[in-house]
Design a protein around this motif. Structure first.
Motif, PDB file in Angstrom:
ATOM      1  N   MET A   1       3.857  -4.502  16.443  1.00  0.00           N
ATOM      2  CA  MET A   1       3.348  -3.217  16.051  1.00  0.00           C
ATOM      3  C   MET A   1       4.138  -2.670  14.863  1.00  0.00           C
ATOM      4  O   MET A   1       3.566  -2.036  13.985  1.00  0.00           O
ATOM      5  CB  MET A   1       3.412  -2.273  17.258  1.00  0.00           C
ATOM      6  CG  MET A   1       2.760  -0.962  16.995  1.00  0.00           C
ATOM      7  SD  MET A   1       1.051  -1.174  16.524  1.00  0.00           S
ATOM      8  CE  MET A   1       0.261  -0.177  17.692  1.00  0.00           C
ATOM      9  N   ASN A   2       5.448  -2.924  14.839  1.00  0.00           N
ATOM     10  CA  ASN A   2       6.270  -2.428  13.746  1.00  0.00           C
ATOM     11  C   ASN A   2       5.822  -3.001  12.406  1.00  0.00           C
ATOM     12  O   ASN A   2       5.832  -2.289  11.398  1.00  0.00           O
ATOM     13  CB  ASN A   2       7.747  -2.752  13.991  1.00  0.00           C
ATOM     14  CG  ASN A   2       8.613  -2.215  12.878  1.00  0.00           C
ATOM     15  OD1 ASN A   2       8.877  -2.932  11.927  1.00  0.00           O
ATOM     16  ND2 ASN A   2       9.007  -0.964  12.981  1.00  0.00           N
ATOM     17  N   LEU A   3       5.418  -4.269  12.387  1.00  0.00           N
ATOM     18  CA  LEU A   3       4.969  -4.874  11.128  1.00  0.00           C
ATOM     19  C   LEU A   3       3.720  -4.173  10.608  1.00  0.00           C
ATOM     20  O   LEU A   3       3.570  -3.967   9.403  1.00  0.00           O
ATOM     21  CB  LEU A   3       4.703  -6.368  11.314  1.00  0.00           C
ATOM     22  CG  LEU A   3       5.910  -7.226  11.669  1.00  0.00           C
ATOM     23  CD1 LEU A   3       5.484  -8.670  11.894  1.00  0.00           C
ATOM     24  CD2 LEU A   3       6.976  -7.150  10.591  1.00  0.00           C
ATOM     25  N   ILE A   4       2.825  -3.796  11.512  1.00  0.00           N
ATOM     26  CA  ILE A   4       1.605  -3.100  11.099  1.00  0.00           C
ATOM     27  C   ILE A   4       1.935  -1.692  10.605  1.00  0.00           C
ATOM     28  O   ILE A   4       1.389  -1.234   9.600  1.00  0.00           O
ATOM     29  CB  ILE A   4       0.590  -3.058  12.262  1.00  0.00           C
ATOM     30  CG1 ILE A   4       0.175  -4.489  12.628  1.00  0.00           C
ATOM     31  CG2 ILE A   4      -0.625  -2.212  11.896  1.00  0.00           C
ATOM     32  CD1 ILE A   4      -0.594  -4.612  13.928  1.00  0.00           C
ATOM     33  N   THR A   5       2.847  -1.018  11.293  1.00  0.00           N
ATOM     34  CA  THR A   5       3.277   0.316  10.859  1.00  0.00           C
ATOM     35  C   THR A   5       3.890   0.259   9.473  1.00  0.00           C
ATOM     36  O   THR A   5       3.565   1.073   8.596  1.00  0.00           O
ATOM     37  CB  THR A   5       4.287   0.910  11.862  1.00  0.00           C
ATOM     38  OG1 THR A   5       3.661   1.004  13.139  1.00  0.00           O
ATOM     39  CG2 THR A   5       4.772   2.282  11.428  1.00  0.00           C
ATOM     40  N   ASN A   6       4.771  -0.715   9.237  1.00  0.00           N
ATOM     41  CA  ASN A   6       5.384  -0.856   7.911  1.00  0.00           C
ATOM     42  C   ASN A   6       4.335  -1.138   6.847  1.00  0.00           C
ATOM     43  O   ASN A   6       4.397  -0.598   5.737  1.00  0.00           O
ATOM     44  CB  ASN A   6       6.429  -1.966   7.920  1.00  0.00           C
ATOM     45  CG  ASN A   6       7.711  -1.552   8.612  1.00  0.00           C
ATOM     46  OD1 ASN A   6       7.812  -0.485   9.173  1.00  0.00           O
ATOM     47  ND2 ASN A   6       8.693  -2.429   8.562  1.00  0.00           N
ATOM     48  N   ALA A   7       3.372  -2.007   7.166  1.00  0.00           N
ATOM     49  CA  ALA A   7       2.305  -2.327   6.209  1.00  0.00           C
ATOM     50  C   ALA A   7       1.484  -1.086   5.886  1.00  0.00           C
ATOM     51  O   ALA A   7       1.147  -0.835   4.720  1.00  0.00           O
ATOM     52  CB  ALA A   7       1.420  -3.441   6.764  1.00  0.00           C
ATOM     53  N   ALA A   8       1.166  -0.285   6.912  1.00  0.00           N
ATOM     54  CA  ALA A   8       0.394   0.943   6.691  1.00  0.00           C
ATOM     55  C   ALA A   8       1.156   1.913   5.788  1.00  0.00           C
ATOM     56  O   ALA A   8       0.575   2.546   4.903  1.00  0.00           O
ATOM     57  CB  ALA A   8       0.064   1.601   8.027  1.00  0.00           C
ATOM     58  N   GLN A   9       2.469   2.005   5.997  1.00  0.00           N
ATOM     59  CA  GLN A   9       3.277   2.877   5.141  1.00  0.00           C
ATOM     60  C   GLN A   9       3.306   2.348   3.707  1.00  0.00           C
ATOM     61  O   GLN A   9       3.243   3.115   2.753  1.00  0.00           O
ATOM     62  CB  GLN A   9       4.683   3.007   5.699  1.00  0.00           C
ATOM     63  CG  GLN A   9       4.730   3.791   6.992  1.00  0.00           C
ATOM     64  CD  GLN A   9       6.075   3.722   7.695  1.00  0.00           C
ATOM     65  OE1 GLN A   9       6.922   2.876   7.406  1.00  0.00           O
ATOM     66  NE2 GLN A   9       6.281   4.621   8.649  1.00  0.00           N
ATOM     67  N   ALA A  10       3.366   1.038   3.555  1.00  0.00           N
ATOM     68  CA  ALA A  10       3.409   0.436   2.215  1.00  0.00           C
ATOM     69  C   ALA A  10       2.113   0.685   1.454  1.00  0.00           C
ATOM     70  O   ALA A  10       2.144   1.062   0.284  1.00  0.00           O
ATOM     71  CB  ALA A  10       3.688  -1.064   2.308  1.00  0.00           C
ATOM     72  N   ILE A  11       0.972   0.487   2.101  1.00  0.00           N
ATOM     73  CA  ILE A  11      -0.284   0.686   1.373  1.00  0.00           C
ATOM     74  C   ILE A  11      -0.578   2.165   1.173  1.00  0.00           C
ATOM     75  O   ILE A  11      -1.355   2.519   0.280  1.00  0.00           O
ATOM     76  CB  ILE A  11      -1.491  -0.019   2.038  1.00  0.00           C
ATOM     77  CG1 ILE A  11      -1.792   0.553   3.412  1.00  0.00           C
ATOM     78  CG2 ILE A  11      -1.257  -1.518   2.087  1.00  0.00           C
ATOM     79  CD1 ILE A  11      -3.075   0.027   4.030  1.00  0.00           C
ATOM     80  N   GLY A  12       0.056   3.014   1.968  1.00  0.00           N
ATOM     81  CA  GLY A  12      -0.105   4.455   1.788  1.00  0.00           C
ATOM     82  C   GLY A  12       0.447   4.936   0.463  1.00  0.00           C
ATOM     83  O   GLY A  12       0.099   6.014  -0.014  1.00  0.00           O
ATOM     84  N   GLU A  13       1.307   4.128  -0.150  1.00  0.00           N
ATOM     85  CA  GLU A  13       1.893   4.472  -1.447  1.00  0.00           C
ATOM     86  C   GLU A  13       0.937   4.169  -2.595  1.00  0.00           C
ATOM     87  O   GLU A  13       1.169   4.589  -3.716  1.00  0.00           O
ATOM     88  CB  GLU A  13       3.189   3.689  -1.659  1.00  0.00           C
ATOM     89  CG  GLU A  13       4.270   4.025  -0.644  1.00  0.00           C
ATOM     90  CD  GLU A  13       5.496   3.135  -0.778  1.00  0.00           C
ATOM     91  OE1 GLU A  13       5.624   2.415  -1.788  1.00  0.00           O
ATOM     92  OE2 GLU A  13       6.328   3.154   0.141  1.00  0.00           O
ATOM     93  N   ARG A  14      -0.138   3.424  -2.323  1.00  0.00           N
ATOM     94  CA  ARG A  14      -1.104   3.050  -3.358  1.00  0.00           C
ATOM     95  C   ARG A  14      -2.176   4.125  -3.496  1.00  0.00           C
ATOM     96  O   ARG A  14      -2.695   4.601  -2.506  1.00  0.00           O
ATOM     97  CB  ARG A  14      -1.798   1.740  -2.997  1.00  0.00           C
ATOM     98  CG  ARG A  14      -0.916   0.539  -3.091  1.00  0.00           C
ATOM     99  CD  ARG A  14      -1.709  -0.681  -2.775  1.00  0.00           C
ATOM    100  NE  ARG A  14      -2.848  -0.741  -3.702  1.00  0.00           N
ATOM    101  CZ  ARG A  14      -3.444  -1.845  -4.068  1.00  0.00           C
ATOM    102  NH1 ARG A  14      -3.049  -2.990  -3.595  1.00  0.00           N
ATOM    103  NH2 ARG A  14      -4.451  -1.820  -4.903  1.00  0.00           N
ATOM    104  N   PRO A  15      -2.543   4.448  -4.725  1.00  0.00           N
ATOM    105  CA  PRO A  15      -3.682   5.365  -4.888  1.00  0.00           C
ATOM    106  C   PRO A  15      -4.933   4.734  -4.268  1.00  0.00           C
ATOM    107  O   PRO A  15      -5.250   3.583  -4.545  1.00  0.00           O
ATOM    108  CB  PRO A  15      -3.831   5.491  -6.402  1.00  0.00           C
ATOM    109  CG  PRO A  15      -2.523   5.023  -6.972  1.00  0.00           C
ATOM    110  CD  PRO A  15      -1.958   4.038  -5.983  1.00  0.00           C
ATOM    111  N   GLY A  16      -5.590   5.450  -3.406  1.00  0.00           N
ATOM    112  CA  GLY A  16      -6.796   4.917  -2.773  1.00  0.00           C
ATOM    113  C   GLY A  16      -6.530   4.014  -1.592  1.00  0.00           C
ATOM    114  O   GLY A  16      -7.441   3.424  -1.028  1.00  0.00           O
ATOM    115  N   GLY A  17      -5.271   3.851  -1.195  1.00  0.00           N
ATOM    116  CA  GLY A  17      -4.938   3.012  -0.038  1.00  0.00           C
ATOM    117  C   GLY A  17      -4.854   1.545  -0.397  1.00  0.00           C
ATOM    118  O   GLY A  17      -4.635   1.180  -1.541  1.00  0.00           O
ATOM    119  N   GLY A  18      -5.036   0.697   0.583  1.00  0.00           N
ATOM    120  CA  GLY A  18      -4.918  -0.738   0.378  1.00  0.00           C
ATOM    121  C   GLY A  18      -5.474  -1.480   1.568  1.00  0.00           C
ATOM    122  O   GLY A  18      -6.238  -0.923   2.363  1.00  0.00           O
ATOM    123  N   THR A  19      -5.042  -2.725   1.725  1.00  0.00           N
ATOM    124  CA  THR A  19      -5.572  -3.589   2.770  1.00  0.00           C
ATOM    125  C   THR A  19      -4.438  -4.191   3.587  1.00  0.00           C
ATOM    126  O   THR A  19      -3.431  -4.619   3.027  1.00  0.00           O
ATOM    127  CB  THR A  19      -6.391  -4.740   2.144  1.00  0.00           C
ATOM    128  OG1 THR A  19      -7.432  -4.166   1.353  1.00  0.00           O
ATOM    129  CG2 THR A  19      -7.001  -5.638   3.199  1.00  0.00           C
TER     130      THR A  19
END
Length: 108
Positions: A1-19
């Motif tokens: 779950m931590n890996l998914i949380t970190n990934a969500a935080q990382a793509i949150g830094e992108r304009p428009g989100g990410g994948t």
């Protein structure tokens, strides 16, 4: 779950989100599980420290620096392996290989 949380935080830094991509496949007696994102990636000088306890790149009060250390410990205790593949500006992938069945002898 931590890996998914970190990934969500990382793509949150992108304009428009990410994948975020999550995959699984069997390899011999292991199951390769990957969590990948197309966020900003991890700088080369940071990669060697990401599994160290209490290491964080987040601001004070935003992260304990324990998440990836805990993930590493859990995977290791079950006889698996976790790694990181990252390129600045292109995202990060965490392949991990826990055993397909059973666990390695260790703490119960």
């Amino acid at each position: 779950m931590n890996l998914i949380t970190n990934a969500a935080q990382a793509i949150g830094e992108r304009p428009g989100g990410g994948t975020i991509r999550i995959g699984a496949r069997r390899r011999d007696d292991m199951v390769e599980i990957t969590v990948a994102d197309d966020g900003p990636g991890i700088p080369d000088d940071v990669v060697p420290r990401i599994f160290d306890p209490f290491f964080t790149t987040k601001d004070v009060g935003e992260g304990s620096g324990l998440g990836l250390s805990i993930v590493h410990g859990i995977v290791d205790r079950h006889g698996g392996h976790i790694d990181v593949e990252s390129r600045a500006g292109q995202g990060t992938t965490f392949p991990r290989d826990p055993p397909a069945s059973g666990t390695r002898d260790g703490p119960g």
